[in-house]
Design a protein around this motif. Structure first.
Motif, PDB file in Angstrom:
ATOM      1  N   PHE A  87     -73.500 -47.949  -2.057  1.00  0.00           N
ATOM      2  CA  PHE A  87     -72.722 -48.207  -0.844  1.00  0.00           C
ATOM      3  C   PHE A  87     -71.253 -47.842  -1.029  1.00  0.00           C
ATOM      4  CE2 PHE A  87     -76.463 -50.805   0.146  1.00  0.00           C
ATOM      5  CZ  PHE A  87     -76.704 -50.356   1.432  1.00  0.00           C
ATOM      6  N   ALA A  88     -70.735 -48.014  -2.232  1.00  0.00           N
ATOM      7  CA  ALA A  88     -69.349 -47.629  -2.479  1.00  0.00           C
ATOM      8  C   ALA A  88     -69.170 -46.113  -2.408  1.00  0.00           C
ATOM      9  CB  ALA A  88     -68.893 -48.158  -3.834  1.00  0.00           C
ATOM     10  N   ARG A  89     -70.062 -45.369  -3.061  1.00  0.00           N
ATOM     11  CA  ARG A  89     -69.897 -43.912  -3.124  1.00  0.00           C
ATOM     12  C   ARG A  89     -70.328 -43.231  -1.826  1.00  0.00           C
ATOM     13  NH1 ARG A  89     -72.111 -42.470  -9.257  1.00  0.00           N
ATOM     14  NH2 ARG A  89     -71.021 -44.179 -10.321  1.00  0.00           N
ATOM     15  N   GLU A  90     -71.472 -43.650  -1.287  1.00  0.00           N
ATOM     16  CA  GLU A  90     -71.931 -43.056  -0.034  1.00  0.00           C
ATOM     17  C   GLU A  90     -70.951 -43.371   1.087  1.00  0.00           C
ATOM     18  OE1 GLU A  90     -74.752 -41.172   2.671  1.00  0.00           O
ATOM     19  OE2 GLU A  90     -74.456 -41.116   0.496  1.00  0.00           O
ATOM     20  N   GLY A  91     -70.447 -44.604   1.103  1.00  0.00           N
ATOM     21  CA  GLY A  91     -69.475 -44.965   2.126  1.00  0.00           C
ATOM     22  C   GLY A  91     -68.206 -44.152   2.022  1.00  0.00           C
ATOM     23  N   ALA A  92     -67.754 -43.915   0.793  1.00  0.00           N
ATOM     24  CA  ALA A  92     -66.536 -43.134   0.597  1.00  0.00           C
ATOM     25  C   ALA A  92     -66.702 -41.686   1.027  1.00  0.00           C
ATOM     26  CB  ALA A  92     -66.120 -43.207  -0.871  1.00  0.00           C
ATOM     27  N   GLU A  93     -67.947 -41.187   0.990  1.00  0.00           N
ATOM     28  CA  GLU A  93     -68.209 -39.812   1.410  1.00  0.00           C
ATOM     29  C   GLU A  93     -68.127 -39.659   2.925  1.00  0.00           C
ATOM     30  OE1 GLU A  93     -69.017 -37.047  -0.286  1.00  0.00           O
ATOM     31  OE2 GLU A  93     -69.090 -37.848  -2.317  1.00  0.00           O
ATOM     32  N   ARG A  94     -68.353 -40.768   3.640  1.00  0.00           N
ATOM     33  CA  ARG A  94     -68.370 -40.721   5.101  1.00  0.00           C
ATOM     34  C   ARG A  94     -66.960 -40.959   5.636  1.00  0.00           C
ATOM     35  NH1 ARG A  94     -74.048 -42.984   7.040  1.00  0.00           N
ATOM     36  NH2 ARG A  94     -72.940 -43.111   9.026  1.00  0.00           N
ATOM     37  N   THR A  95     -66.742 -40.496   6.850  1.00  0.00           N
ATOM     38  CA  THR A  95     -65.433 -40.668   7.484  1.00  0.00           C
ATOM     39  C   THR A  95     -65.526 -41.523   8.740  1.00  0.00           C
ATOM     40  OG1 THR A  95     -65.745 -38.612   8.743  1.00  0.00           O
ATOM     41  CG2 THR A  95     -64.609 -38.443   6.619  1.00  0.00           C
ATOM     42  N   ASP A  96     -66.671 -42.185   8.939  1.00  0.00           N
ATOM     43  CA  ASP A  96     -66.862 -42.968  10.152  1.00  0.00           C
ATOM     44  C   ASP A  96     -66.762 -44.464   9.873  1.00  0.00           C
ATOM     45  OD1 ASP A  96     -69.168 -43.395   8.748  1.00  0.00           O
ATOM     46  OD2 ASP A  96     -70.533 -42.606  10.264  1.00  0.00           O
ATOM     47  N   GLN A  97     -66.944 -45.247  10.906  1.00  0.00           N
ATOM     48  CA  GLN A  97     -66.835 -46.690  10.802  1.00  0.00           C
ATOM     49  C   GLN A  97     -67.907 -47.272   9.888  1.00  0.00           C
ATOM     50  OE1 GLN A  97     -67.157 -48.654  14.591  1.00  0.00           O
ATOM     51  NE2 GLN A  97     -66.195 -50.553  13.874  1.00  0.00           N
ATOM     52  N   VAL A  98     -69.108 -46.691   9.922  1.00  0.00           N
ATOM     53  CA  VAL A  98     -70.179 -47.166   9.061  1.00  0.00           C
ATOM     54  C   VAL A  98     -69.811 -46.963   7.592  1.00  0.00           C
ATOM     55  CG1 VAL A  98     -72.587 -46.838   8.387  1.00  0.00           C
ATOM     56  CG2 VAL A  98     -71.959 -46.801  10.801  1.00  0.00           C
ATOM     57  N   GLY A  99     -69.225 -45.830   7.278  1.00  0.00           N
ATOM     58  CA  GLY A  99     -68.801 -45.572   5.906  1.00  0.00           C
ATOM     59  C   GLY A  99     -67.800 -46.599   5.420  1.00  0.00           C
ATOM     60  N   ARG A 100     -66.847 -46.927   6.257  1.00  0.00           N
ATOM     61  CA  ARG A 100     -65.851 -47.937   5.868  1.00  0.00           C
ATOM     62  C   ARG A 100     -66.516 -49.308   5.674  1.00  0.00           C
ATOM     63  NH1 ARG A 100     -63.013 -44.676   9.519  1.00  0.00           N
ATOM     64  NH2 ARG A 100     -63.514 -46.006  11.309  1.00  0.00           N
ATOM     65  N   ALA A 101     -67.504 -49.602   6.522  1.00  0.00           N
ATOM     66  CA  ALA A 101     -68.220 -50.871   6.389  1.00  0.00           C
ATOM     67  C   ALA A 101     -69.041 -50.899   5.101  1.00  0.00           C
ATOM     68  CB  ALA A 101     -69.118 -51.092   7.599  1.00  0.00           C
ATOM     69  N   MET A 102     -69.609 -49.762   4.702  1.00  0.00           N
ATOM     70  CA  MET A 102     -70.376 -49.694   3.462  1.00  0.00           C
ATOM     71  C   MET A 102     -69.490 -50.006   2.265  1.00  0.00           C
ATOM     72  SD  MET A 102     -72.625 -46.297   4.384  1.00  0.00           S
ATOM     73  CE  MET A 102     -73.540 -46.178   2.856  1.00  0.00           C
ATOM     74  N   VAL A 103     -68.308 -49.429   2.243  1.00  0.00           N
ATOM     75  CA  VAL A 103     -67.367 -49.703   1.155  1.00  0.00           C
ATOM     76  C   VAL A 103     -66.971 -51.174   1.164  1.00  0.00           C
ATOM     77  CG1 VAL A 103     -65.084 -49.185   0.230  1.00  0.00           C
ATOM     78  CG2 VAL A 103     -66.514 -47.331   1.121  1.00  0.00           C
ATOM     79  N   ALA A 104     -66.744 -51.721   2.363  1.00  0.00           N
ATOM     80  CA  ALA A 104     -66.368 -53.128   2.477  1.00  0.00           C
ATOM     81  C   ALA A 104     -67.463 -54.042   1.921  1.00  0.00           C
ATOM     82  CB  ALA A 104     -66.077 -53.473   3.933  1.00  0.00           C
ATOM     83  N   LEU A 105     -68.730 -53.716   2.219  1.00  0.00           N
ATOM     84  CA  LEU A 105     -69.831 -54.526   1.706  1.00  0.00           C
ATOM     85  C   LEU A 105     -69.954 -54.432   0.190  1.00  0.00           C
ATOM     86  CD1 LEU A 105     -72.902 -54.272   4.118  1.00  0.00           C
ATOM     87  CD2 LEU A 105     -71.477 -56.247   3.615  1.00  0.00           C
TER      88      LEU A 105
END
Length: 483
Positions: free
Chosen positions: A286-304
């Motif tokens: 979730f940290a790495r996949e989220g960081a690869e994304r530029t959308d709200q879901v990506g930011r939420a993945m990093v937050a989780l």
């Protein structure tokens, strides 16, 4: 992340004279979907792949034993000796045989590595398919046939890798073992990986194993956008929820009805959400996949990944059913049975609840959660069905990750390798508990629609098969070392 170009896929895999280590040809655009004529060695591999696909290994109508014997014959023709090939089968299950092969290493200190693959496939009926499921058909840039994706492309690659290494005179430092087994898809009669783990662990003893479960995915238009390495998987357990009642005549109904009580229980199971439980693999995912994304879901993945208690992030990420299943244990109703007559009040009602349990939890904790969620002492919750061992998550070992990351960077420039936990189950379930950390490797890729795996008209992109073959060949050599 940057999308894969044909320079990294088709040019590397289809245009190089022998292996993908050769210089790539000039880049071509992905949308052009240009496919060059296969190399001679790829045609030889295609013949092996074809033989596997066209050998029916389904539990209903096929024979894994036949496929194992054919692969043993190919390895023997390539120069492997009888003492390096072990065909096995169990009395009472003559169709469920398998094969263990090995290429001896030169080092006494380097422990072996294991290539693991299941020969069996999900049942397929000709009348349901557009094409014969047990004929390899190349059409529109895809190979069609049962097992083309799950998992005969990888099985063919493992066998082909041992043949290529022998042809090249490659002397590995560590012994390379190959185990081809039956029963992963159904387990209806026996599971070969389980049998080896329990009866012949010496044959497959290894420092680590490479298996299915990883790989890439496309954007649906031919561009590879992710590559993953599977590090851990959920455990599979079934529970039966049962409600009972004395019953009676249907002309005099009452609210105390076994079917109604079961329906209430199922509704509570549906509403219950297990808490988030991250491990090293899923936190990294979730940290790495989220960081690869530029959308709200990506930011939420990093937050989780940083704070699993973040409810707003949980709600956003869990809306994706794949992400939700990686975050927590999930349970779902899959079978129903109720009543005994159309004109009688039901005396019994049952539902099967299939649970996929995250590492760190088990059948006992899951059953307790279901009982608490249902909240009805009259509803009996019982563990049922075949019990696989609880999956043992392998470590995020740099010795495993680094070579894979290096090859992903070479084959798929701009695409990251991301650790992931499989939400289903593989034969790693049996291999991990005997001390063999098992990893699902990257390399080939699939499409967002699942490519018909376990369903109708299963297929695998031709480029995925050929590129995956060369990728895994290089990966095995990297792990094995040269003697």
């Amino acid at each position: 992340m940057k999308p894969l170009t044909i320079a990294a896929a088709t040019a590397l895999a289809l245009l190089a004279p022998q292996t993908v280590n050769a210089q790539a040809a000039p880049a071509q655009t992905v949308n052009a979907q240009t496919v060059n004529a296969p190399r001679p060695d790829q045609l030889a591999f295609r013949d092996l792949y074809k033989e596997l696909v066209e050998t029916d290994t389904s539990v209903a109508t096929g024979s894994c034993t036949a496929a194992a014997e054919k692969m043993a014959a190919r390895l023997k023709a390539a120069g492997y000796t009888d003492d390096q090939l072990t065909l096995f089968k169990v009395d009472g299950f003559p169709l469920d045989g398998g094969l263990v092969a090995q290429l001896p290493g030169t080092s006494r200190d380097a422990k072996p590595m294991l290539l693991l693959g299941h020969l069996d496939v999900v049942n397929a009926r000709r009348e349901d398919w557009q094409r014969d499921p047990f004929t390899l058909i190349e059409e529109g840039g895809y190979f069609y046939g049962r097992g083309t994706s799950d998992m005969k492309a990888m099985v063919a690659t493992w066998v082909d890798t041992l043949i290529r290494l022998k042809q090249q005179g490659f002397r590995p430092k560590r012994t390379i073992k190959l185990a081809l087994t039956c029963g992963e898809e159904s387990g209806a009669r026996m599971n070969g990986a389980q049998w080896l783990a329990e009866n012949r662990p010496d044959l497959i003893a290894a420092e680590f194993a490479l298996n299915e479960g990883g790989g890439g995915s496309t954007d649906g238009h031919g561009r590879v956008v992710t590559q993953s390495i599977q590090i851990g998987e959920k455990s599979n357990r079934n529970f039966e929820v049962e409600t009972t009642n004395p019953g009676g005549h249907s002309s005099i109904p009452i609210d105390d009805n076994a079917i109604y009580a079961l329906a209430d229980a199922i509704e509570k199971v549906r509403a219950y959400r297990f808490p988030i439980r991250l491990n090293d693999t899923t936190r990294a995912f979730f940290a790495r996949e989220g960081a690869e994304r530029t959308d709200q879901v990506g930011r939420a993945m990093v937050a989780l990944a940083n704070d699993p208690a973040d409810r707003a992030a949980d709600a956003l990420v869990s809306a994706d059913r794949t992400f939700n299943s990686m975050l927590r244990t999930t349970c779902v109703a899959t079978l129903l049975e109720a009543g005994h007559a159309a004109n009688a009040l039901p005396q019994r009602a049952r539902a099967t609840i299939n649970c996929r349990i995250v590492p760190g939890e088990d059948a006992d904790t899951t059953r307790a959660a279901l009982i608490a969620a249902i909240g009805d002492a009259k509803a009996k919750v019982t563990l049922v069905g075949r019990l696989r061992p609880v999956a043992v998550p392998p470590p995020l070992d740099p010795k495993i990750l680094a070579p894979a990351e290096k090859l992903v960077a070479r084959y798929f420039p701009g695409v990251s390798l991301i650790p992931t936990m499989m939400t289903g189950a593989t034969d790693a379930t049996y291999i991990g508990p005997i001390g063999i950390p098992t990893y699902g490797v990257p390399g080939g890729w699939g499409d967002p629609d699942g490519n018909g795996t376990h369903g109708l008209n299963e297929r695998r992109e031709v480029r995925s098969v050929y590129v995956g073959r060369d990728f895994l060949f290089d990966l095995v050599k990297a792990y094995a070392g040269r003697g």
